[in-house]
Design a protein around this motif. Sequence first.
Motif, PDB file in Angstrom:
ATOM      1  N   SER B  92     -73.735  59.105 -19.334  1.00 18.24           N
ATOM      2  CA  SER B  92     -74.711  58.870 -20.282  1.00 18.24           C
ATOM      3  C   SER B  92     -75.900  59.727 -20.158  1.00 18.24           C
ATOM      4  N   TRP B  93     -75.902  60.627 -18.967  1.00 19.04           N
ATOM      5  CA  TRP B  93     -76.957  61.509 -18.792  1.00 19.04           C
ATOM      6  C   TRP B  93     -76.723  62.951 -19.818  1.00 19.04           C
ATOM      7  N   ILE B  94     -75.377  63.170 -19.776  1.00 16.89           N
ATOM      8  CA  ILE B  94     -74.856  64.356 -20.540  1.00 16.89           C
ATOM      9  C   ILE B  94     -75.169  63.930 -21.882  1.00 16.89           C
ATOM     10  N   ALA B  95     -74.853  62.373 -22.390  1.00 14.13           N
ATOM     11  CA  ALA B  95     -74.966  62.005 -23.792  1.00 14.13           C
ATOM     12  C   ALA B  95     -76.363  62.070 -24.457  1.00 14.13           C
ATOM     13  N   GLY B  96     -77.564  61.998 -23.218  1.00 15.48           N
ATOM     14  CA  GLY B  96     -78.834  62.000 -23.801  1.00 15.48           C
ATOM     15  C   GLY B  96     -79.178  63.321 -24.260  1.00 15.48           C
ATOM     16  N   PHE B  97     -78.199  64.353 -24.075  1.00 15.30           N
ATOM     17  CA  PHE B  97     -78.730  65.834 -24.346  1.00 15.30           C
ATOM     18  C   PHE B  97     -77.931  65.880 -25.826  1.00 15.30           C
ATOM     19  N   TRP B  98     -76.840  65.394 -25.954  1.00 14.36           N
ATOM     20  CA  TRP B  98     -76.078  65.698 -27.108  1.00 14.36           C
ATOM     21  C   TRP B  98     -76.670  65.161 -28.441  1.00 14.36           C
ATOM     22  N   PRO B  99     -77.070  65.773 -29.511  1.00 13.51           N
ATOM     23  CA  PRO B  99     -77.711  65.288 -30.766  1.00 13.51           C
ATOM     24  C   PRO B  99     -76.667  64.264 -31.253  1.00 13.51           C
ATOM     25  N   LYS B 100     -77.423  63.302 -31.903  1.00 14.43           N
ATOM     26  CA  LYS B 100     -76.847  61.960 -32.546  1.00 14.43           C
ATOM     27  C   LYS B 100     -76.121  62.215 -33.865  1.00 14.43           C
ATOM     28  N   GLN B 101     -76.885  63.092 -34.475  1.00 14.05           N
ATOM     29  CA  GLN B 101     -76.403  63.256 -36.052  1.00 14.05           C
ATOM     30  C   GLN B 101     -75.247  64.161 -36.018  1.00 14.05           C
ATOM     31  N   PRO B 102     -74.275  63.970 -36.985  1.00 13.80           N
ATOM     32  CA  PRO B 102     -72.822  64.807 -37.062  1.00 13.80           C
ATOM     33  C   PRO B 102     -73.318  66.224 -37.190  1.00 13.80           C
ATOM     34  N   ALA B 103     -74.264  66.355 -38.462  1.00 12.44           N
ATOM     35  CA  ALA B 103     -74.620  67.849 -38.898  1.00 12.44           C
ATOM     36  C   ALA B 103     -75.071  68.681 -37.548  1.00 12.44           C
ATOM     37  N   LEU B 104     -75.898  68.299 -36.649  1.00 14.70           N
ATOM     38  CA  LEU B 104     -76.531  68.826 -35.488  1.00 14.70           C
ATOM     39  C   LEU B 104     -75.396  68.994 -34.647  1.00 14.70           C
ATOM     40  N   GLN B 105     -74.476  67.992 -34.240  1.00 19.85           N
ATOM     41  CA  GLN B 105     -73.514  68.197 -33.457  1.00 19.85           C
ATOM     42  C   GLN B 105     -72.527  69.170 -33.795  1.00 19.85           C
ATOM     43  N   PHE B 106     -72.447  69.424 -35.166  1.00 23.98           N
ATOM     44  CA  PHE B 106     -71.587  70.404 -35.754  1.00 23.98           C
ATOM     45  C   PHE B 106     -72.266  71.936 -35.370  1.00 23.98           C
ATOM     46  N   ALA B 107     -73.596  71.938 -35.616  1.00 27.42           N
ATOM     47  CA  ALA B 107     -74.307  73.199 -35.469  1.00 27.42           C
ATOM     48  C   ALA B 107     -74.428  73.464 -33.896  1.00 27.42           C
ATOM     49  N   LEU B 108     -74.410  72.561 -33.157  1.00 30.82           N
ATOM     50  CA  LEU B 108     -74.451  72.774 -31.839  1.00 30.82           C
ATOM     51  C   LEU B 108     -73.232  73.402 -31.163  1.00 30.82           C
ATOM     52  N   THR B 109     -71.867  72.530 -31.845  1.00 29.33           N
ATOM     53  CA  THR B 109     -70.462  73.083 -31.345  1.00 29.33           C
ATOM     54  C   THR B 109     -70.566  74.386 -31.817  1.00 29.33           C
ATOM     55  N   ALA B 110     -70.871  74.721 -33.271  1.00 28.26           N
ATOM     56  CA  ALA B 110     -70.377  76.228 -33.767  1.00 28.26           C
ATOM     57  C   ALA B 110     -71.312  77.030 -33.044  1.00 28.26           C
ATOM     58  N   THR B 111     -72.562  76.896 -32.501  1.00 28.16           N
ATOM     59  CA  THR B 111     -73.400  77.953 -31.798  1.00 28.16           C
ATOM     60  C   THR B 111     -72.521  78.031 -30.276  1.00 28.16           C
ATOM     61  N   LEU B 112     -72.125  77.014 -29.609  1.00 33.54           N
ATOM     62  CA  LEU B 112     -71.574  77.273 -28.320  1.00 33.54           C
ATOM     63  C   LEU B 112     -70.344  77.940 -28.613  1.00 33.54           C
ATOM     64  N   VAL B 113     -69.482  77.902 -29.578  1.00 35.20           N
ATOM     65  CA  VAL B 113     -68.156  78.360 -29.844  1.00 35.20           C
ATOM     66  C   VAL B 113     -68.640  80.230 -29.892  1.00 35.20           C
ATOM     67  N   LEU B 114     -70.008  80.402 -30.646  1.00 42.58           N
ATOM     68  CA  LEU B 114     -70.270  81.730 -31.035  1.00 42.58           C
ATOM     69  C   LEU B 114     -70.779  82.129 -29.797  1.00 42.58           C
ATOM     70  N   ILE B 115     -71.307  81.783 -28.967  1.00 37.09           N
ATOM     71  CA  ILE B 115     -71.936  82.000 -27.603  1.00 37.09           C
ATOM     72  C   ILE B 115     -70.773  82.563 -26.731  1.00 37.09           C
ATOM     73  N   ALA B 116     -69.635  81.550 -26.672  1.00 38.55           N
ATOM     74  CA  ALA B 116     -68.421  81.870 -26.205  1.00 38.55           C
ATOM     75  C   ALA B 116     -67.710  83.160 -26.511  1.00 38.55           C
ATOM     76  N   VAL B 117     -67.642  83.055 -27.689  1.00 41.35           N
ATOM     77  CA  VAL B 117     -67.043  84.591 -28.176  1.00 41.35           C
ATOM     78  C   VAL B 117     -67.840  85.745 -27.804  1.00 41.35           C
ATOM     79  N   VAL B 118     -69.087  85.628 -28.113  1.00 41.01           N
ATOM     80  CA  VAL B 118     -69.863  86.992 -27.764  1.00 41.01           C
ATOM     81  C   VAL B 118     -69.783  87.311 -26.323  1.00 41.01           C
ATOM     82  N   ALA B 119     -69.797  86.140 -25.491  1.00 42.00           N
ATOM     83  CA  ALA B 119     -69.650  86.226 -23.793  1.00 42.00           C
ATOM     84  C   ALA B 119     -68.731  86.945 -23.494  1.00 42.00           C
ATOM     85  N   GLY B 120     -67.482  86.262 -24.343  1.00 41.14           N
ATOM     86  CA  GLY B 120     -65.981  86.811 -24.038  1.00 41.14           C
ATOM     87  C   GLY B 120     -65.871  88.166 -24.359  1.00 41.14           C
TER      88      GLY B 120
END
Lengths: 199, 279
Positions: B92-120
């Motif tokens: 539930s502590w982690i869930a507190g940081f995760w956005p509730k709206q699907p569009a924001l979830q999508f944006a956050l996930t896409a950003t994380l994927v991009l960061i992972a690719v760039v870091a890789g």
Amino acid sequence: MRNTLTDEALMLSVRDGDVGQLGVLFERYHGMLFDFFCRMLGNRTAADDLVQDVFFRILKYRKTYRDDSHFTTWMFHIARNARFDHFKKHRAEVLFPEEGFDLPGRGPFPSQQFEKEQETVMLQRAMQKLPDEKRELLILARYKELKYEQIADLLGVDVGTVKVRVHRAVKELREIFLKLSGEKASCNVKKSETSLRII
Amino acid sequence: MQCEEVRNQFTDYLSESLAEPVRSEIQQHLIACESCRNEAQDLKDIWARLDSIPAETPDTAGMRARFNVMLDAYRQGMDHAPVSTWWGSVNSWIAGFWPKQPALQFALTATLVLIAVVAGRHYPTVVPPPAPVTQGAGIEVTQLRQEVRDMSQMVALALMQQQSASERLKGVSWSNQIEQPDTEILNALLDALMHDDNTNVRLAAVDALKKFGERQIVRKGVLQALQKKDAPLVQVALIDYVVERQDKESVDTLRQISQDADVNENVRKHAEWGLENLR
């Protein structure tokens, strides 16, 4: 069989875990809330969603209901918060139609009836043009029949302030209504002048 | 009583909640003071006119059904509520940081994927793959595109399953952004067209399906929807759809509609028009 328990007794049961009793409160108040949201937003779909949101929030925050709370005041408190959140989320949407409330086309009817209906349309438009907080105050005081003490509790001000604000809101509504009626009358005069020139 | 005092009581005067002797005192004042009398009359007049604005009547059956679904879901949640554990607290502590709206979830996930690719790309592993650089980048871009497409679909599907009609409408519009949707999205759109209880959502589904009219599953679904007696607005939109696509398979259905006395007159006429334009 009709449930004769008071709103407060029902809400206390809901708070203590008998959530099925919320159904009785839903039957009593969904119409009132729907009308409140329609008058505030002018949008039936949004009003429908907001009513569901209010009852969901009642369940979610049921444990915060206090023994001495008046149920309708508490419910309208939740309804106002739900509406603010909706407004933040849908800020870009124009909910009231710009030239809305024109009556649908229908067959001929007596001119007196027509005038009365036009007046109602004008009054609805005047209500729309009132600032949000004044429209809300008038809706609560005039249509929801909340006592001034309840409205004061809801808004967090004293009863005297509520009365002064209602007085100002009615005055402003009248001014807007007269202005709109004047515009409409001058518009009609212009129309008839134009048609005379055409003849 | 002074004018100021009287005007302070106007709100109670309007709602007729004044008690004696204040009520009589105010009436006495109004008889004597023309200015206060006029203002009181004006306010009372507009207050009474407010009665002429009719109340909105809700669709009680529909609202009750939605409410009952919500209540049942809540009850089930209560029955299956897990006992609080340290693992639950971390979650539930982690869930507190995760956005509730699907569009924001999508944006956050896409950003994380991009960061992972760039870091890789910046921190290669000790054993780098021998594949040529240009080919590797091409594959990564294709994989990224595929992931973005999958996420768009996920967002559209999640929105279409929402309780709120406006969220479902967003889901249908979102599906418009997907170029090559898979069967799951098409099925969700057809399901919305057949079963959604909100007319606006059904109408939006008709529009969204237009893009994929050449798919067999869509043609069959639209024909089924046309055979179902729906709201006149939806039926008219479906007739326009089959005429626009010149779907000859729907001729028999249109003929049935044009001859069915139970169907709305405007829909019947529109079906006749459709038949003329399909021949």
